[in-house]
Design a protein around this motif. Structure first.
Motif, PDB file in Angstrom:
ATOM      1  N   LEU A 329       0.844  -1.189   0.000  1.00  0.00           N
ATOM      2  CA  LEU A 329       0.000   0.000   0.000  1.00  0.00           C
ATOM      3  C   LEU A 329       0.881   1.241   0.000  1.00  0.00           C
ATOM      4  CD1 LEU A 329      -2.824   1.271   0.149  1.00  0.00           C
ATOM      5  CD2 LEU A 329      -2.594   1.233   2.653  1.00  0.00           C
ATOM      6  N   PRO A 330       1.032   1.909  -1.165  1.00  0.00           N
ATOM      7  CA  PRO A 330       1.760   3.178  -1.192  1.00  0.00           C
ATOM      8  C   PRO A 330       0.886   4.285  -0.595  1.00  0.00           C
ATOM      9  CG  PRO A 330       1.636   2.134  -3.375  1.00  0.00           C
ATOM     10  CD  PRO A 330       0.630   1.474  -2.500  1.00  0.00           C
ATOM     11  N   VAL A 331       1.471   5.071   0.310  1.00  0.00           N
ATOM     12  CA  VAL A 331       0.769   6.202   0.920  1.00  0.00           C
ATOM     13  C   VAL A 331       1.735   7.377   0.937  1.00  0.00           C
ATOM     14  CG1 VAL A 331      -0.438   7.096   2.941  1.00  0.00           C
ATOM     15  CG2 VAL A 331      -0.610   4.661   2.380  1.00  0.00           C
ATOM     16  N   GLY A 332       1.573   8.296  -0.011  1.00  0.00           N
ATOM     17  CA  GLY A 332       2.474   9.427  -0.076  1.00  0.00           C
ATOM     18  C   GLY A 332       3.903   8.979  -0.292  1.00  0.00           C
ATOM     19  N   GLN A 333       4.800   9.356   0.626  1.00  0.00           N
ATOM     20  CA  GLN A 333       6.208   8.985   0.539  1.00  0.00           C
ATOM     21  C   GLN A 333       6.494   7.643   1.201  1.00  0.00           C
ATOM     22  OE1 GLN A 333       6.546  11.705  -1.744  1.00  0.00           O
ATOM     23  NE2 GLN A 333       8.625  11.228  -1.088  1.00  0.00           N
ATOM     24  N   ALA A 334       5.469   6.945   1.624  1.00  0.00           N
ATOM     25  CA  ALA A 334       5.657   5.689   2.354  1.00  0.00           C
ATOM     26  C   ALA A 334       5.103   4.509   1.557  1.00  0.00           C
ATOM     27  CB  ALA A 334       4.971   5.758   3.715  1.00  0.00           C
ATOM     28  N   LEU A 335       5.628   3.325   1.865  1.00  0.00           N
ATOM     29  CA  LEU A 335       5.119   2.085   1.295  1.00  0.00           C
ATOM     30  C   LEU A 335       5.010   1.066   2.426  1.00  0.00           C
ATOM     31  CD1 LEU A 335       4.350   0.297  -1.154  1.00  0.00           C
ATOM     32  CD2 LEU A 335       6.767  -0.345  -1.299  1.00  0.00           C
ATOM     33  N   PHE A 336       3.794   0.575   2.652  1.00  0.00           N
ATOM     34  CA  PHE A 336       3.547  -0.423   3.687  1.00  0.00           C
ATOM     35  C   PHE A 336       3.320  -1.776   3.025  1.00  0.00           C
ATOM     36  CE2 PHE A 336       2.102   3.666   5.336  1.00  0.00           C
ATOM     37  CZ  PHE A 336       2.844   3.744   6.515  1.00  0.00           C
ATOM     38  N   THR A 337       3.970  -2.812   3.572  1.00  0.00           N
ATOM     39  CA  THR A 337       3.940  -4.143   2.960  1.00  0.00           C
ATOM     40  C   THR A 337       3.645  -5.194   4.025  1.00  0.00           C
ATOM     41  OG1 THR A 337       5.621  -3.443   1.363  1.00  0.00           O
ATOM     42  CG2 THR A 337       5.225  -5.817   1.579  1.00  0.00           C
ATOM     43  N   ALA A 338       2.807  -6.149   3.656  1.00  0.00           N
ATOM     44  CA  ALA A 338       2.563  -7.330   4.490  1.00  0.00           C
ATOM     45  C   ALA A 338       2.672  -8.556   3.597  1.00  0.00           C
ATOM     46  CB  ALA A 338       1.186  -7.267   5.140  1.00  0.00           C
ATOM     47  N   ALA A 339       3.295  -9.628   4.101  1.00  0.00           N
ATOM     48  CA  ALA A 339       3.490 -10.833   3.291  1.00  0.00           C
ATOM     49  C   ALA A 339       3.395 -12.072   4.163  1.00  0.00           C
ATOM     50  CB  ALA A 339       4.845 -10.791   2.578  1.00  0.00           C
ATOM     51  N   TYR A 340       3.071 -13.177   3.494  1.00  0.00           N
ATOM     52  CA  TYR A 340       2.961 -14.478   4.183  1.00  0.00           C
ATOM     53  C   TYR A 340       3.446 -15.564   3.235  1.00  0.00           C
ATOM     54  CZ  TYR A 340       0.823 -18.752   6.045  1.00  0.00           C
ATOM     55  OH  TYR A 340       0.607 -20.022   6.512  1.00  0.00           O
ATOM     56  N   THR A 341       4.232 -16.496   3.756  1.00  0.00           N
ATOM     57  CA  THR A 341       4.665 -17.664   2.985  1.00  0.00           C
ATOM     58  C   THR A 341       4.494 -18.915   3.828  1.00  0.00           C
ATOM     59  OG1 THR A 341       6.977 -17.389   3.694  1.00  0.00           O
ATOM     60  CG2 THR A 341       6.345 -16.393   1.594  1.00  0.00           C
TER      61      THR A 341
END
Length: 460
Positions: A329-341
């Motif tokens: 999820l890009p939000v302005g100057q930030a990028l938030f990431t969630a992942a699962y394997t």
């Protein structure tokens, strides 16, 4: 010796290009390697790529970057799909420190300077081009009893090697045949460029691409046979199967394709090494524009690995699968990431010819042991106040694998990077990477990993 153990680069067929002999290459590179890293930015691992555009870890290659053949071109030209014209020369100078406190209390430490220089000619008669690249790593500091950082050769010795020497034949527009030593970037055969110099390969490949329909869709594809690999801290080419840990010589047949339209992509690749292993990889990515600034991204990944033929590496019938999902999820100057394997089957995943492409594979651990599941949270930020300055932090929580006596792990990473945005310093970057890994056991064991990297990339 266990069939799962990875052999050192001994025995069987080897090539020793430039055989470690002193030469003008060593002298010239040693004089130039003053803490910088050169080459076309498209050629170098994304040291100078600023978050928050991506959450891909250094050393990995996502499927949507495969089948490109890594042409020598600027990021702007690459984005526009422009093929470079004229002969290109490139330099990539890099100085790096890696210090690690291992789980057992031992230490690994190296400081080295290195990089590469090369040339890619224009197409003669509009069909024939040639390329060559020399690589080196030279010791600045490193005790033999602290070996293992993979910045230098075995025993903390420097090396130099002619890692690329190839012919590129334009069969028709959009279809190229490449023969010789060359860098390649696919999920399981790639440069894994997270030290001083990358992996390169002896191979023959056919890569192409074409537009599909009238809505901007494209199809890229590739087919190749990879005979041998030069590991990133080696000056020798060895058989792909020997590098994987087997005692016989086998190459790898790889084939796959990628369809892209806008923010959607779908592709698959298969790697077949006779009597050793078969690896299947598939990935889908999509974007969900919601108006304004909100454009979430989703990626799905599937990996299948299994023993084949005479089972000369794995046990008969061994197989394993990884399922992965990643949301950004890009939000302005930030990028938030969630992942699962999640790893299923009776074997963990292996990746002897590349950085492991799993979404929860990070600075130290791959979280790909048999029966292991992992969750990742990551946040990246690009500063407006200081152009070129970016940072990210992440946490991966891994469960205990199936293997008795092994424990679950948590890894924490912190990254700070500055890349010169313009002017005479464009291509220069400084990067700090720190990792802490905790094993959840009765007596807690920790691993720490610190990396300092200075790069400078130029092409002309």
């Amino acid at each position: 010796m266990s069939k799962y153990s990875f052999l050192t680069h001994r025995a069987l067929k080897r090539h020793r290009p430039w055989g470690g002999a002193p030469c003008l290459w060593r002298l010239g590179c040693t004089l130039m390697l003053v803490g910088l890293s050169v080459g076309d930015p498209a050629h170098a691992q994304p040291e100078a790529v600023s978050p928050p555009t991506s959450s891909v870890e250094q050393g990995q290659t996502p499927l949507d970057e495969a089948f490109s053949g890594r042409p020598r071109r600027t990021p702007a030209a690459q984005a526009a799909g422009v093929t470079p014209s004229g002969t290109k020369m490139y330099w990539d100078l890099r100085t790096m420190y890696l210090g690690r406190q291992n789980y057992d209390g031992s230490q690994t430490e190296s400081l080295a300077t290195g990089g590469w220089a090369g040339v890619k000619t224009d197409y003669f008669l509009d069909h024939f081009s040639f390329g060559a690249t020399g690589y080196t790593s030279q010791k600045l500091h490193g005790d033999p009893d602290k070996d293992g950082a993979l910045l230098l050769g075995r025993g903390q010795h420097g090396y130099e090697v002619l890692g690329e020497l190839y012919a590129d034949v334009k069969v028709i527009e959009g279809l190229n045949l490449t023969v010789g030593r060359k860098e390649y970037d696919t999920p399981f055969i790639n440069r894994n460029d997270s030290r001083l110099t990358p992996n390169t390969f002896e191979a023959i490949s056919l890569m192409g691409g074409t537009k599909v329909g009238s809505k901007g869709a494209s199809l890229r594809y590739g087919l190749g046979y990879v005979d041998s690999i030069k590991e990133r801290n080696s000056d020798e080419f060895v058989s792909m199967s020997v590098d994987a840990g087997a005692e016989v010589e086998r190459g790898v047949i790889a084939a796959g394709g990628l369809y892209k339209q806008g923010g959607f992509s779908l592709g698959a690749l298969d790697y077949y090494c006779p009597d050793i292993v078969n690896i299947g990889f598939a990935e889908a990515k999509m974007e969900f524009p919601m108006g304004g600034w909100l454009t979430p991204r989703l990626a799905l990944q599937f990996i299948d690995q299994r023993s084949v033929g005479d089972d000369l590496l794995l046990n008969s019938g061994d197989n394993g699968q990884q399922y992965g999902i990643k949301a950004e999820l890009p939000v302005g100057q930030a990028l938030f990431t969630a992942a699962y394997t999640n790893i299923n089957g009776d074997m963990g995943m292996i990746s002897p010819w590349a950085g492991y492409p799993g979404y929860t594979s990070v600075q130290v651990e791959d979280f790909n042991r048999a029966g292991e599941a992992a969750w990742m949270l990551r946040a990246a930020y690009e500063f407006k106040e200081i152009k070129g300055l970016s940072t990210y932090a992440l946490w991966v929580h891994g469960t205990a694998p199936d293997q008795p006596g092994k424990h679950g792990r948590d890894e924490y990473n912190f990254n700070l990077q500055w890349s010169a945005p313009a002017g005479v310093l464009k291509g220069l970057s400084f990067r700090l990477r720190y990792a802490l890994v905790e094993e959840r056991a009765a007596a807690t064991d920790e691993l720490t990993d610190l990396r300092l990297i200075c790069n400078y990339a130029i092409n002309f």
